[in-house]
Design a protein around this motif. Structure first.
Motif, PDB file in Angstrom:
ATOM      1  N   LEU A  15      50.337 -18.615  58.554  1.00  0.00           N
ATOM      2  CA  LEU A  15      51.173 -19.310  57.576  1.00  0.00           C
ATOM      3  C   LEU A  15      52.469 -19.802  58.203  1.00  0.00           C
ATOM      4  O   LEU A  15      52.972 -20.884  57.864  1.00  0.00           O
ATOM      5  CB  LEU A  15      51.465 -18.372  56.403  1.00  0.00           C
ATOM      6  CG  LEU A  15      50.250 -18.046  55.517  1.00  0.00           C
ATOM      7  CD1 LEU A  15      50.571 -16.902  54.572  1.00  0.00           C
ATOM      8  CD2 LEU A  15      49.813 -19.280  54.733  1.00  0.00           C
ATOM      9  N   GLN A  16      52.995 -19.033  59.104  1.00  0.00           N
ATOM     10  CA  GLN A  16      54.210 -19.446  59.810  1.00  0.00           C
ATOM     11  C   GLN A  16      53.944 -20.719  60.610  1.00  0.00           C
ATOM     12  O   GLN A  16      54.773 -21.642  60.638  1.00  0.00           O
ATOM     13  CB  GLN A  16      54.664 -18.317  60.744  1.00  0.00           C
ATOM     14  CG  GLN A  16      55.942 -18.630  61.530  1.00  0.00           C
ATOM     15  CD  GLN A  16      56.390 -17.428  62.338  1.00  0.00           C
ATOM     16  OE1 GLN A  16      56.796 -16.413  61.782  1.00  0.00           O
ATOM     17  NE2 GLN A  16      56.320 -17.539  63.653  1.00  0.00           N
ATOM     18  N   GLY A  17      52.777 -20.779  61.252  1.00  0.00           N
ATOM     19  CA  GLY A  17      52.410 -21.991  61.980  1.00  0.00           C
ATOM     20  C   GLY A  17      52.333 -23.198  61.058  1.00  0.00           C
ATOM     21  O   GLY A  17      52.779 -24.292  61.404  1.00  0.00           O
ATOM     22  N   ARG A  18      51.769 -22.997  59.856  1.00  0.00           N
ATOM     23  CA  ARG A  18      51.680 -24.098  58.893  1.00  0.00           C
ATOM     24  C   ARG A  18      53.061 -24.610  58.506  1.00  0.00           C
ATOM     25  O   ARG A  18      53.307 -25.818  58.450  1.00  0.00           O
ATOM     26  CB  ARG A  18      50.950 -23.637  57.626  1.00  0.00           C
ATOM     27  CG  ARG A  18      49.440 -23.641  57.712  1.00  0.00           C
ATOM     28  CD  ARG A  18      48.821 -23.319  56.368  1.00  0.00           C
ATOM     29  NE  ARG A  18      49.147 -24.312  55.361  1.00  0.00           N
ATOM     30  CZ  ARG A  18      48.884 -24.188  54.063  1.00  0.00           C
ATOM     31  NH1 ARG A  18      48.295 -23.081  53.612  1.00  0.00           N
ATOM     32  NH2 ARG A  18      49.214 -25.137  53.201  1.00  0.00           N
ATOM     33  N   ALA A  19      53.987 -23.665  58.235  1.00  0.00           N
ATOM     34  CA  ALA A  19      55.337 -24.059  57.823  1.00  0.00           C
ATOM     35  C   ALA A  19      56.037 -24.827  58.937  1.00  0.00           C
ATOM     36  O   ALA A  19      56.652 -25.885  58.696  1.00  0.00           O
ATOM     37  CB  ALA A  19      56.137 -22.822  57.433  1.00  0.00           C
ATOM     38  N   TYR A  20      55.961 -24.316  60.177  1.00  0.00           N
ATOM     39  CA  TYR A  20      56.585 -25.012  61.309  1.00  0.00           C
ATOM     40  C   TYR A  20      55.968 -26.399  61.503  1.00  0.00           C
ATOM     41  O   TYR A  20      56.672 -27.376  61.772  1.00  0.00           O
ATOM     42  CB  TYR A  20      56.430 -24.193  62.591  1.00  0.00           C
ATOM     43  CG  TYR A  20      57.492 -23.133  62.778  1.00  0.00           C
ATOM     44  CD1 TYR A  20      58.853 -23.457  62.774  1.00  0.00           C
ATOM     45  CD2 TYR A  20      57.137 -21.799  62.997  1.00  0.00           C
ATOM     46  CE1 TYR A  20      59.828 -22.486  62.960  1.00  0.00           C
ATOM     47  CE2 TYR A  20      58.106 -20.820  63.187  1.00  0.00           C
ATOM     48  CZ  TYR A  20      59.449 -21.168  63.160  1.00  0.00           C
ATOM     49  OH  TYR A  20      60.414 -20.210  63.344  1.00  0.00           O
ATOM     50  N   PHE A  21      54.644 -26.489  61.367  1.00  0.00           N
ATOM     51  CA  PHE A  21      53.962 -27.763  61.566  1.00  0.00           C
ATOM     52  C   PHE A  21      54.437 -28.792  60.544  1.00  0.00           C
ATOM     53  O   PHE A  21      54.735 -29.943  60.895  1.00  0.00           O
ATOM     54  CB  PHE A  21      52.448 -27.562  61.454  1.00  0.00           C
ATOM     55  CG  PHE A  21      51.666 -28.835  61.601  1.00  0.00           C
ATOM     56  CD1 PHE A  21      51.370 -29.351  62.853  1.00  0.00           C
ATOM     57  CD2 PHE A  21      51.219 -29.540  60.485  1.00  0.00           C
ATOM     58  CE1 PHE A  21      50.653 -30.531  62.991  1.00  0.00           C
ATOM     59  CE2 PHE A  21      50.498 -30.714  60.610  1.00  0.00           C
ATOM     60  CZ  PHE A  21      50.222 -31.209  61.867  1.00  0.00           C
TER      61      PHE A  21
END
Length: 805
Positions: free
Chosen positions: A249-255
């Motif tokens: 989920l953190q990757g999604r937010a950063y992306f």
């Protein structure tokens, strides 16, 4: 519904199949008769309700609803009417619920029917037990009524009840996944969940993940990231190995925030923490694929997406992986594979029904992006294939915007095909195939414009008007003129005050003319000129009006001449520089040329000569030169008839001089036609009429020299006929040239050469089938045959005389 309930239903089903379904069918047929008997009504109702319940357990939901509908009117009175009706509503709710779940929740109205049935049953005194309460809650959730679902939770047990606890989690997951309900209310439930004392770590991680996912789904990426980092700081005090989902989920937010470096690191960290078979690993691969695609590393992105589709086909990562893979394939030009991937994605979303609303939105967004790219690149074949996938995604209820997009794509494709040559092969069959493709594209565009107009007729008059017009226009361009006539007439009837009304009238006349309805076209054009004589459309309709009169045959020639002369002689607004004047002048010249009455050829010459002199850039100027030359040639025949009349020597001298001048002019015109057409003929780019004009120009040019008595030299008949033979060696018309060569040598007294040419002509005559001379366009007249036969007789006589001596 709980697992225990589902197992009970499965056991009931296995037991049910021991009953003959034939008896149930017979019971349905007899039901109406039994209901009509008052003494048996109560027993029949109870029996029918039992049958309905049995059918539900057998998964025969539609049959069950038929049974229930058949007894509804029988329960309105009697001592047990209220309880029977309550049970009736319970069973109806069950049948509709299970039917919807089987179909994937594709109907919101069906969910409302479930809720209404259960609520009515409760009002009649029925008690909803746990399985039906869960069905009610799920139906409300499908309707987006999350607050009503929340109110139902206490009836499922207190907060310590594990089954309520699990059901609450499932509702929250559905609400987040499908973006149903008010996000603040969903977050309130999550906050209460997180506030529970002694919440196990796994449950806390789940609640944190759902909180972050809820924020991401509502585009609150920075808020999601802030909350996630704060929770992570606490959770990592104990362990980090179970935080793989949080890193995804953190990757999604950063992306989404455009921070590709941190997005990549987050996804890589997630892949380190997750087990290789964990479904979340598929989401991590999808995330990495998206990062690589934004970096324009298409091959690396494709590898990640392919890994996700191959290894995680049963997880929620499968759909975004398919979409990403399709985007990569499209980026690298592998459109067949891209369309195939999109087709698989569409099938996957369709199989999930309404539960896949968020997935549907994601897929539509990707398809729309691809459609925009294909439209920009004018790749209409692929664009239409992409639109077809979107059409499948919507099933039978195609939204108006999609109908309009499909229509526009087919229209653009038709225009693109029109501008594209049929290829280097310009044979008639190839040209006909190309035109057929264009017509089919326009016809399909017209069909979809018509459907779009129908869909927006109520409530959007501006868009309705545009699509109705486009439908008519495309039908006309497709050659489906009667369909075009219907649409233009509808436009005029429904939009009489529209700015396009005059244009619609003009186009209606054109469609009628193209369909051979010349009287109707004349009526439309005439009305346009009488009611709006100074309009652009009235001016544009004058030449078409004349052509309609001509199309009716000799009876219409006089009316056509009046219309055309009014344009080229004394029209107040149309000058020689206008397109209407140009076309009227040419049409008038062609009218005189085709009519051919006494004096018509001279009139045709005047009009056509002005046309070729004034309009040197006319797209069909070679045809005009041919008609001018042929008018000169045919006028000579009328002079020849005049010369047979009693005339003064001076008059005969003038006529002979005029005859010679006209033959010279005709020869000059035919020579111009040959020069204009020759390069196009070598390239195979002439249509049938142009090829006929070119062939006849070779022969008529030589005929003019022959009639002038000019037999030798570069402009002499013999050399010109020889050029015709060289160009049309295998054409039956070559016999004309060979005969005229014989006649030319005879005219000059060169009988040996005449005999040699005559033998060649005889040889050609033997190899030409008789039916070839039935061609009315063959440049061979009775005079040609007569001269040849006359000279053949003389040659035979000379040969016999020489043999005798």
């Amino acid at each position: 519904m709980t697992d225990a309930t589902e197992q009970t239903e499965k056991r009931s089903l296995s037991e049910l199949w021991q009953w003959p379904l034939l008896l149930i069918s017979l019971g349905l047929l007899a039901l109406g008769w039994w209901v009509a008997l008052p003494d048996n009504r109560g027993e029949v109702v109870i029996s029918a309700l039992d049958n309905a319940q049995t059918l539900i357990r057998a998964h025969q939901y539609d049959k069950s609803l038929e049974v229930l509908a058949g007894i509804e009117s029988a329960m309105q009175d009697g001592p047990s009417a209220k309880s029977a009706m309550a049970r009736w509503h319970l069973l109806r709710g069950d049948a509709v619920y299970f039917g919807l779940r089987t179909r994937g929740w594709t109907q919101t109205l069906g969910s409302q029917a479930v809720v209404t049935a259960y609520n009515t049953a409760e009002q009649l005194g029925a008690v909803l037990e746990r399985p039906r309460l869960e069905r009610l809650a799920e139906s409300l959730l499908q309707m987006g009524e999350f607050d009503r679902v929340r109110d139902l939770l206490p009836r499922l047990g207190d907060e310590t009840d594990p089954s309520r606890f699990q059901f609450q989690r499932r509702l929250i997951e559905l609400a987040i996944q499908q973006q149903r309900g008010n996000p603040d209310e969903v977050q309130e439930q999550l906050d209460r969940y997180l506030a529970r004392p002694h919440l196990p770590r796994a449950d806390r991680i789940w609640a944190v993940a759902r909180t972050v996912e809820l924020l991401i789904n509502h585009d609150a990426y920075q808020a999601a990231l802030d909350k996630l980092l704060r929770y992570r700081a606490r959770l990592e005090l104990d362990d980090v190995n179970d935080l793989g989902e949080l890193f995804v989920l953190q990757g999604r937010a950063y992306f989404e925030l455009g921070d590709l470096r941190n997005a990549e690191q987050s996804y890589l960290r997630a892949s380190q923490l997750l087990d290789g078979s964990d479904p979340l690993m598929g989401s991590a691969l999808v995330g990495l694929g998206r990062v690589r695609l934004v970096e324009d590393n298409v091959l690396a992105a494709l590898e990640h997406f392919a890994d996700a589709t191959d290894s995680f086909a049963t997880t929620k990562a499968h759909l975004p992986a398919l979409i990403g893979k399709a985007e990569c394939e499209a980026r690298r030009g592998a459109f067949d594979q891209a369309v195939s991937d999109y087709a698989e994605a569409v099938d996957l979303v369709m199989s999930r029904g309404a539960l896949a609303s968020a997935d549907r939105a994601m897929l539509l967004d990707s398809l729309h992006t691809q459609q925009q790219q294909r439209n920009i690149q004018e790749d209409y074949e692929i664009l239409l294939r992409m639109l077809e996938q979107e059409k499948k995604l919507h099933g039978r209820e195609i939204p108006p915007t999609l109908l309009q997009s499909i229509a526009a794509a087919h229209e653009h494709r038709a225009r693109h095909l029109e501008q594209t040559q049929a290829g280097t092969d310009s044979r008639p069959l190839n040209i006909a195939s190309h035109r057929k493709q264009v017509g089919e594209a326009y016809a399909t565009a017209a069909e979809y414009y018509g459907r779009h107009a129908q869909a927006v007729a109520v409530g959007n008059p501006r868009v309705y008007r545009e699509s109705l017009w486009r439908a008519a226009d495309c039908y006309d361009k497709a050659g489906l003129h009667r369909d075009a006539i219907t649409r233009f007439e509808t436009f005029l009837e429904q939009l009489p005050d529209d700015p396009l009304t005059l244009r619609a009238s003009y186009r209606l006349g054109q469609s009628c003319q193209a369909d051979g309805q010349f009287d109707r076209a004349i009526e439309v054009y005439t009305q346009l000129n009488e009611q709006h004589p100074k309009s652009t459309e009235a001016y544009a309709s004058l030449v078409p009006l004349a052509r309609c009169h001509v199309a009716k045959g000799a009876e219409g020639f006089a009316a056509a001449e009046r219309v055309l002369r009014a344009v080229v002689t004394d029209h107040p607004a149309l000058t020689p520089t206008s397109l209407e004047y140009r076309e009227a002048l040419i049409e008038l010249g062609q009218l005189y040329y085709s009519r051919g009455d006494q004096g018509d050829y001279e009139k045709a010459i005047a009009c056509l000569d002005e046309a070729v002199t004034r309009y040197t850039d006319h797209p069909d100027r070679a045809a005009l030169w041919f008609q001018l030359g042929d008018a000169y040639r045919k006028s000579v025949d009328q002079i020849r008839i005049q010369l047979t009349q009693p005339l003064s020597p001076a008059k005969k001298l003038d006529l002979r001089a005029a005859r010679a001048d006209r033959l010279d002019e005709a020869q000059r015109c035919f020579d111009r036609v040959i020069r204009l057409y020759r390069s196009a003929s070598d390239a195979g780019a002439l249509d049938a009429l142009q090829q006929l004009y070119l062939r006849n120009s070779y022969f008529y040019r030589a005929d003019c020299a022959y009639d002038l008595g000019r037999y030798e030299g570069d402009l002499g008949a013999i050399k010109l006929y020889q050029q015709a033979v060289a160009h049309y060696e295998k054409d039956p018309s070559v016999l004309v040239a060979l005969i005229q060569i014989v006649n030319s040598y005879c005219e000059m007294g060169q009988y040996d050469k005449a005999r040699a040419a005559n033998e060649q002509a005889k040889w050609h005559l033997k190899r030409i089938p008789d039916q070839a001379f039935d061609d009315p366009n063959l440049p061979m007249s009775r005079e040609h045959w007569k001269r040849w036969l006359d000279w053949r007789d003389q040659l035979d006589m000379r040969a016999n005389a020489a043999g005798g001596s």
